[in-house]
Design a protein around this motif. Structure first.
Motif, PDB file in Angstrom:
ATOM      1  N   LEU A  82       0.811  -1.222   0.000  1.00 42.72           N
ATOM      2  CA  LEU A  82       0.000   0.000   0.000  1.00 42.72           C
ATOM      3  C   LEU A  82       0.844   1.273   0.000  1.00 42.72           C
ATOM      4  O   LEU A  82       0.555   2.207  -0.737  1.00 42.72           O
ATOM      5  N   ASP A  83       1.866   1.317   0.840  1.00 47.38           N
ATOM      6  CA  ASP A  83       2.677   2.529   0.932  1.00 47.38           C
ATOM      7  C   ASP A  83       3.395   2.816  -0.385  1.00 47.38           C
ATOM      8  O   ASP A  83       3.387   3.938  -0.878  1.00 47.38           O
ATOM      9  N   ASP A  84       4.017   1.781  -0.954  1.00 50.46           N
ATOM     10  CA  ASP A  84       4.752   1.950  -2.197  1.00 50.46           C
ATOM     11  C   ASP A  84       3.814   2.330  -3.344  1.00 50.46           C
ATOM     12  O   ASP A  84       4.091   3.256  -4.110  1.00 50.46           O
ATOM     13  N   ALA A  85       2.693   1.628  -3.466  1.00 52.08           N
ATOM     14  CA  ALA A  85       1.741   1.908  -4.545  1.00 52.08           C
ATOM     15  C   ALA A  85       1.138   3.306  -4.388  1.00 52.08           C
ATOM     16  O   ALA A  85       0.955   4.017  -5.380  1.00 52.08           O
ATOM     17  N   SER A  86       0.834   3.712  -3.162  1.00 58.14           N
ATOM     18  CA  SER A  86       0.296   5.055  -2.925  1.00 58.14           C
ATOM     19  C   SER A  86       1.295   6.123  -3.349  1.00 58.14           C
ATOM     20  O   SER A  86       0.938   7.095  -4.021  1.00 58.14           O
ATOM     21  N   LYS A  87       2.548   5.933  -2.967  1.00 58.29           N
ATOM     22  CA  LYS A  87       3.595   6.898  -3.332  1.00 58.29           C
ATOM     23  C   LYS A  87       3.733   6.992  -4.844  1.00 58.29           C
ATOM     24  O   LYS A  87       3.810   8.088  -5.413  1.00 58.29           O
ATOM     25  N   LYS A  88       3.753   5.848  -5.519  1.00 57.33           N
ATOM     26  CA  LYS A  88       3.901   5.845  -6.978  1.00 57.33           C
ATOM     27  C   LYS A  88       2.700   6.514  -7.652  1.00 57.33           C
ATOM     28  O   LYS A  88       2.856   7.256  -8.619  1.00 57.33           O
ATOM     29  N   ALA A  89       1.498   6.263  -7.138  1.00 51.80           N
ATOM     30  CA  ALA A  89       0.300   6.891  -7.702  1.00 51.80           C
ATOM     31  C   ALA A  89       0.355   8.412  -7.530  1.00 51.80           C
ATOM     32  O   ALA A  89       0.027   9.161  -8.453  1.00 51.80           O
ATOM     33  N   VAL A  90       0.789   8.866  -6.365  1.00 52.59           N
ATOM     34  CA  VAL A  90       0.927  10.307  -6.121  1.00 52.59           C
ATOM     35  C   VAL A  90       2.003  10.888  -7.035  1.00 52.59           C
ATOM     36  O   VAL A  90       1.833  11.970  -7.606  1.00 52.59           O
ATOM     37  N   ALA A  94      -1.732  11.519  -8.820  1.00 51.65           N
ATOM     38  CA  ALA A  94      -2.881  11.318  -7.931  1.00 51.65           C
ATOM     39  C   ALA A  94      -2.696  12.172  -6.677  1.00 51.65           C
ATOM     40  O   ALA A  94      -1.597  12.618  -6.364  1.00 51.65           O
ATOM     41  N   SER A  95      -3.778  12.370  -5.960  1.00 46.72           N
ATOM     42  CA  SER A  95      -3.685  13.022  -4.653  1.00 46.72           C
ATOM     43  C   SER A  95      -4.239  12.078  -3.601  1.00 46.72           C
ATOM     44  O   SER A  95      -5.090  11.237  -3.885  1.00 46.72           O
ATOM     45  N   LEU A  96      -3.705  12.216  -2.400  1.00 42.00           N
ATOM     46  CA  LEU A  96      -4.085  11.359  -1.276  1.00 42.00           C
ATOM     47  C   LEU A  96      -4.868  12.211  -0.281  1.00 42.00           C
ATOM     48  O   LEU A  96      -4.292  13.030   0.430  1.00 42.00           O
ATOM     49  N   PRO A  97      -6.210  12.034  -0.249  1.00 43.97           N
ATOM     50  CA  PRO A  97      -7.006  12.823   0.696  1.00 43.97           C
ATOM     51  C   PRO A  97      -6.644  12.489   2.144  1.00 43.97           C
ATOM     52  O   PRO A  97      -6.233  11.365   2.447  1.00 43.97           O
ATOM     53  N   GLU A  98      -6.812  13.444   3.010  1.00 44.15           N
ATOM     54  CA  GLU A  98      -6.532  13.227   4.429  1.00 44.15           C
ATOM     55  C   GLU A  98      -7.512  12.225   5.034  1.00 44.15           C
ATOM     56  O   GLU A  98      -7.137  11.399   5.861  1.00 44.15           O
ATOM     57  N   ASP A  99      -8.766  12.284   4.628  1.00 44.79           N
ATOM     58  CA  ASP A  99      -9.795  11.404   5.174  1.00 44.79           C
ATOM     59  C   ASP A  99      -9.660  10.006   4.551  1.00 44.79           C
ATOM     60  O   ASP A  99      -9.927   9.820   3.368  1.00 44.79           O
ATOM     61  N   GLN A 100      -9.241   9.034   5.360  1.00 49.81           N
ATOM     62  CA  GLN A 100      -9.058   7.650   4.914  1.00 49.81           C
ATOM     63  C   GLN A 100      -9.928   6.742   5.771  1.00 49.81           C
ATOM     64  O   GLN A 100      -9.924   6.843   6.997  1.00 49.81           O
ATOM     65  N   PRO A 101     -10.679   5.811   5.141  1.00 48.14           N
ATOM     66  CA  PRO A 101     -11.660   5.019   5.869  1.00 48.14           C
ATOM     67  C   PRO A 101     -11.145   3.760   6.566  1.00 48.14           C
ATOM     68  O   PRO A 101     -11.895   3.132   7.284  1.00 48.14           O
ATOM     69  N   GLY A 102      -9.913   3.369   6.339  1.00 46.81           N
ATOM     70  CA  GLY A 102      -9.466   2.129   6.965  1.00 46.81           C
ATOM     71  C   GLY A 102      -7.978   1.914   6.829  1.00 46.81           C
ATOM     72  O   GLY A 102      -7.262   2.754   6.291  1.00 46.81           O
ATOM     73  N   GLU A 103      -7.520   0.758   7.301  1.00 44.66           N
ATOM     74  CA  GLU A 103      -6.099   0.432   7.302  1.00 44.66           C
ATOM     75  C   GLU A 103      -5.679  -0.472   6.144  1.00 44.66           C
ATOM     76  O   GLU A 103      -4.510  -0.539   5.811  1.00 44.66           O
ATOM     77  N   THR A 104      -6.622  -1.202   5.553  1.00 48.41           N
ATOM     78  CA  THR A 104      -6.260  -2.182   4.527  1.00 48.41           C
ATOM     79  C   THR A 104      -6.452  -1.646   3.111  1.00 48.41           C
ATOM     80  O   THR A 104      -6.295  -2.396   2.148  1.00 48.41           O
ATOM     81  N   TRP A 105      -6.814  -0.394   2.967  1.00 47.43           N
ATOM     82  CA  TRP A 105      -6.927   0.218   1.649  1.00 47.43           C
ATOM     83  C   TRP A 105      -6.692   1.702   1.776  1.00 47.43           C
ATOM     84  O   TRP A 105      -6.726   2.266   2.866  1.00 47.43           O
ATOM     85  N   ARG A 106      -6.414   2.344   0.614  1.00 55.28           N
ATOM     86  CA  ARG A 106      -6.217   3.787   0.555  1.00 55.28           C
ATOM     87  C   ARG A 106      -7.098   4.368  -0.539  1.00 55.28           C
ATOM     88  O   ARG A 106      -7.151   3.847  -1.648  1.00 55.28           O
ATOM     89  N   VAL A 107      -7.751   5.444  -0.225  1.00 53.04           N
ATOM     90  CA  VAL A 107      -8.500   6.191  -1.229  1.00 53.04           C
ATOM     91  C   VAL A 107      -7.569   7.246  -1.800  1.00 53.04           C
ATOM     92  O   VAL A 107      -6.917   7.982  -1.051  1.00 53.04           O
ATOM     93  N   LEU A 108      -7.494   7.308  -3.108  1.00 55.75           N
ATOM     94  CA  LEU A 108      -6.752   8.349  -3.807  1.00 55.75           C
ATOM     95  C   LEU A 108      -7.680   8.981  -4.833  1.00 55.75           C
ATOM     96  O   LEU A 108      -8.739   8.422  -5.130  1.00 55.75           O
ATOM     97  N   LEU A 109      -7.275  10.120  -5.364  1.00 56.56           N
ATOM     98  CA  LEU A 109      -8.040  10.799  -6.416  1.00 56.56           C
ATOM     99  C   LEU A 109      -7.152  10.912  -7.640  1.00 56.56           C
ATOM    100  O   LEU A 109      -5.994  11.337  -7.533  1.00 56.56           O
ATOM    101  N   PHE A 116     -10.388   6.452  -6.362  1.00 62.98           N
ATOM    102  CA  PHE A 116     -10.103   5.038  -6.577  1.00 62.98           C
ATOM    103  C   PHE A 116      -9.413   4.523  -5.334  1.00 62.98           C
ATOM    104  O   PHE A 116      -8.851   5.293  -4.555  1.00 62.98           O
ATOM    105  N   CYS A 117      -9.492   3.214  -5.116  1.00 68.70           N
ATOM    106  CA  CYS A 117      -8.902   2.616  -3.925  1.00 68.70           C
ATOM    107  C   CYS A 117      -7.787   1.669  -4.300  1.00 68.70           C
ATOM    108  O   CYS A 117      -7.909   0.875  -5.238  1.00 68.70           O
ATOM    109  N   LEU A 118      -6.712   1.737  -3.545  1.00 72.95           N
ATOM    110  CA  LEU A 118      -5.670   0.721  -3.599  1.00 72.95           C
ATOM    111  C   LEU A 118      -5.939  -0.209  -2.428  1.00 72.95           C
ATOM    112  O   LEU A 118      -6.136   0.255  -1.299  1.00 72.95           O
ATOM    113  N   THR A 119      -5.998  -1.498  -2.691  1.00 71.73           N
ATOM    114  CA  THR A 119      -6.293  -2.474  -1.653  1.00 71.73           C
ATOM    115  C   THR A 119      -5.210  -3.536  -1.633  1.00 71.73           C
ATOM    116  O   THR A 119      -4.588  -3.823  -2.660  1.00 71.73           O
ATOM    117  N   LYS A 120      -4.984  -4.120  -0.475  1.00 68.41           N
ATOM    118  CA  LYS A 120      -3.991  -5.188  -0.366  1.00 68.41           C
ATOM    119  C   LYS A 120      -4.444  -6.398  -1.178  1.00 68.41           C
ATOM    120  O   LYS A 120      -5.566  -6.885  -1.014  1.00 68.41           O
TER     121      LYS A 120
END
Length: 127
Positions: A82-90, A94-109, A116-120
């Motif tokens: 998740l961390d690596d994929a989020s960084k690469k998407a940003v 992409a942008s990473l909103p502050e409001d995140q709904p959980g630990e096993t996925w990330r919402v990005l724009l 869109f969500c990145l999920t394990k």
């Protein structure tokens, strides 16, 4: 009993303000080829389906978090880290909103504001 499908999904098309830049972002994120790109429309080809982008004048992006249910849909993408994929998407735009709904996925724009969500990947039984 196997059902005979009425139709097969071949492409999803997203509204956006700039189809070439949306196509570039999603092409790099998914590893799909841009097969068409012009001012008003762009398209990617994936292994079994396509992703299109149509220009809309005065486009208004959905918001996140979305309390009104107007985002309509989003993609869930399986990743191994998740961390690596989020960084690469940003890094791709992409942008990473502050409001995140959980630990096993990330919402990005994406650059046009589509959530869109990145999920394990292990959550989907794959890696």
């Amino acid at each position: 009993m196997t059902k005979t499908p009425i139709a097969t999904l071949k492409m999803v098309t997203l509204d956006c303000p700039d189809p070439p830049s949306s196509a570039k972002f999603w092409s790099e994120l998914l590893g799909w080829s841009v097969v068409h790109s012009e001012r008003d429309y762009a398209m990617l080809q994936g292994p079994s389906s396509a992703l299109g982008f149509g220009r809309v004048e005065d486009y208004v992006a959905p918001v996140w978090p979305n309390t009104h249910g107007s985002k309509q849909y989003h993609f869930d993408l399986a990743v191994t880290d998740l961390d690596d994929a989020s960084k690469k998407a940003v890094d791709l735009g992409a942008s990473l909103p502050e409001d995140q709904p959980g630990e096993t996925w990330r919402v990005l724009l994406d650059p046009a504001g589509h959530p869109f969500c990145l999920t394990k990947a292990e959550n989907w039984g794959s890696s």
